[in-house]
Design a protein around this motif. Sequence first.
Motif, mmCIF file in Angstrom:
data_model
loop_
_atom_site.group_PDB
_atom_site.id
_atom_site.type_symbol
_atom_site.label_atom_id
_atom_site.label_comp_id
_atom_site.label_asym_id
_atom_site.label_seq_id
_atom_site.Cartn_x
_atom_site.Cartn_y
_atom_site.Cartn_z
ATOM 1 N N ILE A 228 0.844 -1.195 0.000
ATOM 2 C CA ILE A 228 0.000 0.000 0.000
ATOM 3 C C ILE A 228 0.881 1.247 0.000
ATOM 4 C CG2 ILE A 228 -1.951 -1.103 1.173
ATOM 5 C CD1 ILE A 228 -1.118 0.374 3.728
ATOM 6 N N PRO A 229 0.412 2.355 -0.580
ATOM 7 C CA PRO A 229 1.213 3.587 -0.615
ATOM 8 C C PRO A 229 1.105 4.372 0.686
ATOM 9 C CG PRO A 229 -0.855 3.930 -1.784
ATOM 10 C CD PRO A 229 -0.842 2.488 -1.352
ATOM 11 N N GLU A 230 1.729 3.859 1.739
ATOM 12 C CA GLU A 230 1.668 4.470 3.060
ATOM 13 C C GLU A 230 2.924 5.305 3.292
ATOM 14 O OE1 GLU A 230 1.420 5.697 6.899
ATOM 15 O OE2 GLU A 230 -0.219 4.986 5.623
ATOM 16 N N PHE A 231 2.743 6.598 3.618
ATOM 17 C CA PHE A 231 3.880 7.517 3.690
ATOM 18 C C PHE A 231 4.893 7.116 4.759
ATOM 19 C CE2 PHE A 231 1.009 9.420 6.825
ATOM 20 C CZ PHE A 231 1.872 9.777 7.847
ATOM 21 N N SER A 232 4.436 6.506 5.874
ATOM 22 C CA SER A 232 5.379 6.177 6.950
ATOM 23 C C SER A 232 6.395 5.129 6.495
ATOM 24 C CB SER A 232 4.625 5.680 8.185
ATOM 25 O OG SER A 232 3.921 4.488 7.913
ATOM 26 N N PHE A 233 6.004 4.247 5.586
ATOM 27 C CA PHE A 233 6.956 3.260 5.069
ATOM 28 C C PHE A 233 8.045 3.961 4.251
ATOM 29 C CE2 PHE A 233 3.062 0.256 4.789
ATOM 30 C CZ PHE A 233 3.104 0.046 6.151
ATOM 31 N N GLN A 234 7.634 4.939 3.447
ATOM 32 C CA GLN A 234 8.613 5.675 2.647
ATOM 33 C C GLN A 234 9.569 6.476 3.534
ATOM 34 O OE1 GLN A 234 5.401 7.533 0.229
ATOM 35 N NE2 GLN A 234 6.644 6.972 -1.531
ATOM 36 N N GLN A 235 9.017 7.085 4.581
ATOM 37 C CA GLN A 235 9.866 7.846 5.497
ATOM 38 C C GLN A 235 10.923 6.952 6.143
ATOM 39 O OE1 GLN A 235 6.777 9.821 7.934
ATOM 40 N NE2 GLN A 235 7.738 11.741 7.371
ATOM 41 N N GLU A 236 10.493 5.780 6.590
ATOM 42 C CA GLU A 236 11.436 4.875 7.238
ATOM 43 C C GLU A 236 12.483 4.372 6.257
ATOM 44 O OE1 GLU A 236 11.777 4.450 10.410
ATOM 45 O OE2 GLU A 236 10.082 5.785 10.728
ATOM 46 N N LEU A 237 12.062 4.087 5.028
ATOM 47 C CA LEU A 237 13.023 3.639 4.017
ATOM 48 C C LEU A 237 14.055 4.728 3.732
ATOM 49 C CD1 LEU A 237 10.725 1.698 1.531
ATOM 50 C CD2 LEU A 237 12.736 0.776 2.705
ATOM 51 N N ALA A 238 13.593 5.973 3.613
ATOM 52 C CA ALA A 238 14.522 7.077 3.357
ATOM 53 C C ALA A 238 15.525 7.199 4.501
ATOM 54 C CB ALA A 238 13.749 8.381 3.177
ATOM 55 N N ARG A 239 15.045 7.085 5.743
ATOM 56 C CA ARG A 239 15.956 7.167 6.900
ATOM 57 C C ARG A 239 16.997 6.042 6.854
ATOM 58 N NH1 ARG A 239 11.044 8.161 10.043
ATOM 59 N NH2 ARG A 239 10.922 10.357 10.611
ATOM 60 N N LEU A 240 16.520 4.832 6.543
ATOM 61 C CA LEU A 240 17.412 3.679 6.530
ATOM 62 C C LEU A 240 18.454 3.792 5.417
ATOM 63 C CD1 LEU A 240 14.783 0.894 7.284
ATOM 64 C CD2 LEU A 240 16.698 1.535 8.756
ATOM 65 N N TYR A 241 18.034 4.294 4.255
ATOM 66 C CA TYR A 241 18.994 4.457 3.155
ATOM 67 C C TYR A 241 20.033 5.529 3.492
ATOM 68 C CZ TYR A 241 16.602 1.319 -0.091
ATOM 69 O OH TYR A 241 16.075 0.207 -0.709
ATOM 70 N N HIS A 242 19.627 6.579 4.177
ATOM 71 C CA HIS A 242 20.619 7.562 4.633
ATOM 72 C C HIS A 242 21.614 6.897 5.588
ATOM 73 C CE1 HIS A 242 19.500 11.299 2.811
ATOM 74 N NE2 HIS A 242 18.252 11.293 3.285
ATOM 75 N N LYS A 243 21.089 6.013 6.427
ATOM 76 C CA LYS A 243 21.940 5.340 7.417
ATOM 77 C C LYS A 243 22.974 4.436 6.744
ATOM 78 C CE LYS A 243 21.535 2.876 11.807
ATOM 79 N NZ LYS A 243 20.602 2.255 12.778
ATOM 80 N N THR A 244 22.573 3.803 5.642
ATOM 81 C CA THR A 244 23.492 2.906 4.933
ATOM 82 C C THR A 244 24.374 3.651 3.931
ATOM 83 O OG1 THR A 244 21.822 2.411 3.240
ATOM 84 C CG2 THR A 244 21.935 0.934 5.152
ATOM 85 N N GLY A 245 24.213 4.959 3.853
ATOM 86 C CA GLY A 245 25.021 5.744 2.927
ATOM 87 C C GLY A 245 24.478 5.788 1.513
ATOM 88 N N GLU A 246 23.304 5.223 1.309
ATOM 89 C CA GLU A 246 22.690 5.223 -0.026
ATOM 90 C C GLU A 246 21.807 6.468 -0.167
ATOM 91 O OE1 GLU A 246 21.660 0.859 -1.208
ATOM 92 O OE2 GLU A 246 21.542 0.977 0.982
ATOM 93 N N HIS A 247 22.465 7.615 -0.211
ATOM 94 C CA HIS A 247 21.762 8.893 -0.151
ATOM 95 C C HIS A 247 20.940 9.159 -1.413
ATOM 96 C CE1 HIS A 247 23.881 9.663 3.528
ATOM 97 N NE2 HIS A 247 25.060 9.542 2.917
ATOM 98 N N LYS A 248 21.392 8.656 -2.539
ATOM 99 C CA LYS A 248 20.649 8.859 -3.786
ATOM 100 C C LYS A 248 19.282 8.180 -3.710
ATOM 101 C CE LYS A 248 21.142 8.622 -8.811
ATOM 102 N NZ LYS A 248 22.021 8.199 -9.942
ATOM 103 N N LYS A 249 19.263 6.955 -3.191
ATOM 104 C CA LYS A 249 17.994 6.241 -3.017
ATOM 105 C C LYS A 249 17.100 6.989 -2.023
ATOM 106 C CE LYS A 249 19.318 1.463 -4.066
ATOM 107 N NZ LYS A 249 19.418 0.076 -3.521
ATOM 108 N N ALA A 250 17.702 7.469 -0.955
ATOM 109 C CA ALA A 250 16.946 8.208 0.062
ATOM 110 C C ALA A 250 16.319 9.450 -0.541
ATOM 111 C CB ALA A 250 17.856 8.578 1.225
#
Length: 446
Positions: free
Chosen positions: A284-306
Motif C-alpha cells: 500500500i502507498p503508506e507515507f510512513s513506510f517511505q519515510q522509514e526507508l529514506a531514513r534507513l537508506y541515509h543510514k546505509t550511505g545510499e543517499h541517492k535512493k533516500a
Amino acid sequence: MKREILYTLTIILLVAAAATAFVYNRNHEKPIPPLKQRQGPISTSSEWLNTKAAIEGLQYKIRRDKGDTQSKLLLALAYMQEARVTGEHPYYYPAALDLIDEVLDRKNAAPEVRYEATIAKGMIQLSLHKFKEALETGKQAQALNAKRASVYGVLCDANLELGNYNEAIKMADKMVSIRPDLMSYARISYLREIHGDLDGAIKAMELAARAGYPGLEQTSWAMYTLGGLYEKKGDLKLAALTYQQILRERPSYAFAKGGLGRLQAKQGNTREAIKLYSEAANTIPEFSFQQELARLYHKTGEHKKAKTITKELLAGFEEDQEAGHDMNLELAHAYMDLEQNYDEALTFAMKEYKKRPANIDVNKTLAAIYYHKGNYKKANSYLKKATITNSQDPGLLCLNGLVSYKLGHKAAGEKLVQHSFSLNPFMDDAIANEAKSLLRKSYSKL
C-alpha cells in the motif's frame, strides 16, 4: 385571442424549459465513483472478491434509483474502508464524501440514514485532518441522536486532535459506557497512553484486540497498535509475536510487516528492515513506510535512493493536499527529518499550530524544529504545552532533557535523557543521537 396565444406560447416555453432542465440534470448528474482495482498482495484475497461483489451491487442499485440514499450511504462506507485497506486516500475519501453529501442533501432521507451519514461525514473529516469541521459535524450528529456510541467516537477524536483533552476523556467515557467494543477501548487506550499510563493503555488495547473478529482489518489495526505499545514498553519479543500473529490472520496487512521492519531496524538489522519496509510499501502507498526507508537508506550511505524516495514522498503529500487532506504536520516532519530544511518545516508546522495550538504533537514538532535551529528558549515554550498531559513518550522526554540541558539545567536535563533511554533504548533519530553523545561526554568526565 392574442392573449390566449401568448399564454399558450408561455406554457409551451415553460414545458420546454422544464424538459431541457430535466435532460440536462439527468445527463449532468455526478457519476457514481468507480471502484479502483486493487494491486499487489491485497488483490488476491477472497475479501477482495466479496468487496467487489458488494460494491457492484450497490452501484447497480444507485444506477436504477438515484434517490436510493441507503445504498449511497453503504457505498460511501465501503469506500471509506477501501481507503484504509488500500491506502488510496486521495481517491476514496473525496469519493465517499461526495456520496455522503448527496445523501445529506436529500430532504427525504430516513432519520437513521441521515444520522449514519452525518457520522460518516465526521469520520471522513477526521481522516482528512479537518478537525474543527469534524467537531461541528459530531455535534450535529449528537443533536440527531445522543444515545449512540458512534457519535462520541467522532467527538472524542475531534476534541483530542484539537487539544481539548479533558473533553476527549468525557466523550471516550461516554462512548465506552454505551458500547464497550474495539473502537471505544482503543480510544481509552490512547488517552491513557498520552497521560503517561502505558500499562493502562496496554490493558485497554488488549481488550480492543480481543473484541474484534480475527482477520478483519479493524482487528488487525488494533493488534498492530497493541504491538506498538509493547515496543514502547521495551518488550520487542512480544511485539514481534503480535505482528506475526496479525500476518497469520491477515497475510496482506502491510502495517504488521512494517512493524517487523521497525523491530529489525531497532536491533541493527538494517538490510532486513529495508526488505520488510519495501514489501510493506509495495503493498500500500503508506507515507510512513517511505519515510522509514529514506531514513534507513541515509543510514546505509545510499543517499541517492533516500533522495528519490523523499521526492516521491513529498509528491504524494502534494497529491493528498490537492484531494483535501491537510498534511501540514506530515510535511513538517518530512522536511525536518529527511531534508534538514528547518525553515520549510517550520512553515508547515506553524500552519498546523494556527489550527490547533493546544495539540501536544504539534507543539512537540515545533519544539524539535526550534531545537534544531538552536533557539532553545523558543523550543522550551512549546515543550511546556507538549508535556501538559504528562506523556511518557521517550522521544518527548529526550527532547525535553536536551532543551533543559542547553538552557543550563544540566543535571535535570541529563536525568530526563537517561530516563528516556531507560524507556526506549532503541531511539535512533537525530535528537536521540545527540542525546547519546551528551551522555557519553557526561560519563567520560566521571
